[in-house]
Design an enzyme around this catalytic site. Structure first.
Site, PDB file in Angstrom:
ATOM      1  N   HIS A   1      36.843  34.210  43.908  1.00 20.73           N
ATOM      2  CA  HIS A   1      38.163  33.640  44.209  1.00 20.73           C
ATOM      3  C   HIS A   1      38.266  32.247  43.638  1.00 20.73           C
ATOM      4  CE1 HIS A   1      36.858  36.441  47.214  1.00 20.73           C
ATOM      5  NE2 HIS A   1      38.117  36.750  47.433  1.00 20.73           N
TER       6      HIS A   1
ATOM      7  N   LYS B   1      36.169  42.595  42.390  1.00 21.70           N
ATOM      8  CA  LYS B   1      37.387  41.904  42.840  1.00 21.70           C
ATOM      9  C   LYS B   1      37.473  40.483  42.293  1.00 21.70           C
ATOM     10  CE  LYS B   1      37.955  40.805  47.330  1.00 21.70           C
ATOM     11  NZ  LYS B   1      38.377  40.995  48.731  1.00 21.70           N
TER      12      LYS B   1
ATOM     13  N   GLU C   1      35.156  29.478  48.623  1.00 20.18           N
ATOM     14  CA  GLU C   1      36.077  30.456  48.022  1.00 20.18           C
ATOM     15  C   GLU C   1      37.266  30.744  48.929  1.00 20.18           C
ATOM     16  OE1 GLU C   1      34.773  33.461  45.490  1.00 20.18           O
ATOM     17  OE2 GLU C   1      33.068  32.311  44.757  1.00 20.18           O
TER      18      GLU C   1
HETATM   19  O1  DQA Z   1      39.510  38.684  48.577  1.00 17.61           O
HETATM   20  C1  DQA Z   1      40.490  38.875  49.252  1.00 17.61           C
HETATM   21  C2  DQA Z   1      41.814  38.835  48.673  1.00 17.61           C
HETATM   22  C3  DQA Z   1      42.660  37.795  49.344  1.00 17.61           C
HETATM   23  O2  DQA Z   1      42.160  36.522  49.030  1.00 17.61           O
HETATM   24  C4  DQA Z   1      44.092  37.882  48.806  1.00 17.61           C
HETATM   25  O3  DQA Z   1      44.460  37.042  47.993  1.00 17.61           O
HETATM   26  O4  DQA Z   1      44.827  38.800  49.208  1.00 17.61           O
HETATM   27  C5  DQA Z   1      42.623  38.033  50.842  1.00 17.61           C
HETATM   28  C6  DQA Z   1      41.226  38.056  51.408  1.00 17.61           C
HETATM   29  O5  DQA Z   1      41.266  38.355  52.798  1.00 17.61           O
HETATM   30  C7  DQA Z   1      40.404  39.069  50.714  1.00 17.61           C
HETATM   31  O6  DQA Z   1      39.065  39.003  51.143  1.00 17.61           O
END
Ligand code: DQA
Length: 257
Positions: free
Chosen positions: A147, A174, A90
């Site tokens: 992600h 998220k 991810e």
């Molecule tokens: O999940 C996320 C969001 C993220 O991927 C971003 O796109 O800002 C940045 C990562 O550090 C965080 O854990």
């Protein structure tokens, strides 16, 4: 919606009310780099810090992780801190076996030194539940995350993943996705808004990544994303803009609502 919406309150910060809160990642490889970053963040305009522990050179040694965390805390004692191991699948920096991932997260959730932990939705339901249970025993809220660094799932799929994260006990839900077109950015924001209006009882954190997606990192107050990531020295994902500019844009939009 049957249940009432519950914001997440960590230290003095209320996530899920008002303008989106600003989170800055710590991405040092060594303890010295982390100390330097943490010192730098003392004067940055932020609400929350995320330690991306997958960048840390000793991430496979729990005692060293705990020791580094204490060093970070020496500089940032009162800022809410998210503990995140991002897996390679991810977008993270390094691999970790699932048993070790569960142990690391459970152990740090119980450390008394972190305010939230990030757990990935797709590690398997039983592993997610094992970490969520442990974190909740210690009153640590859990962000359940997903992600996609290649593409943006369709709106219905984004909503399905956020709902699943909520069902698994996530306190914050998220999803980050890579847009291939402006339509993908709209799909992400549309899904966020529908989720917020129809299903969410917990705050959402969504972002469309890279340059095309920047608007989604600014417009969360309108469409339902409660926290946004900005960069101090070095970004942890494409599309993060400098924190001071981020805060100005959030305030500008907030003042019109
Ligand atoms: O999940 C996320 C969001 C993220 O991927 C971003 O796109 O800002 C940045 C990562 O550090 C965080 O854990």
């Amino acid at each position: 919606m049957t249940n009432e919406f519950k914001p997440v309150i960590v230290k003095h910060v209320v996530i899920g009310e008002g303008a989106p809160k600003v989170c800055v990642p710590l991405v040092g490889r060594t303890t010295e780099q982390l100390q330097e970053e943490a010192r730098f963040l003392q004067t940055a305009d932020l609400d929350v810090v995320e330690w991306r522990v997958d960048f840390f050179e000793h991430v496979h040694h729990i005692e060293r992780v705990r020791a580094a965390l204490l060093e970070i805390r020496a500089y940032l004692p009162s800022v809410p801190l998210i503990f995140t191991f991002r897996t390679k699948q991810e977008g993270g920096e390094t691999d970790m076996a699932i048993d070790e991932y569960v142990q690391l997260n459970q152990s740090l959730a119980a450390s008394g030194q972190v305010d939230m932990i990030d757990v990935e939705l797709f590690i398997g339901d039983e592993h997610v539940r094992a970490i969520v249970d442990k974190a909740h025993q210690h009153h640590v809220p859990v962000i359940i995350s997903n992600h996609d660094f290649a593409a943006t799932p369709p709106k219905e799929e984004i909503i399905a993943r956020l709902r699943k994260s909520q069902e698994l006990g996530g306190d914050l839900l998220k999803l980050a996705a890579m847009p291939q077109s402006p339509a993908d950015v709209l799909a992400l924001m549309d899904a966020t808004y529908t989720m917020k209006e129809q299903y969410a009882t917990r705050p959402l954190i969504t972002m469309s990544m890279a340059g095309q997606g920047v608007i989604s990192r600014l417009a969360g107050e309108l469409f339902g994303s409660a926290l946004t990531f900005g960069a101090a020295k070095r970004a942890s994902a494409p599309g993060q803009i400098p924190v001071s500019e981020l805060r100005n844009a959030l305030n500008l939009l907030h003042n019109q609502l």
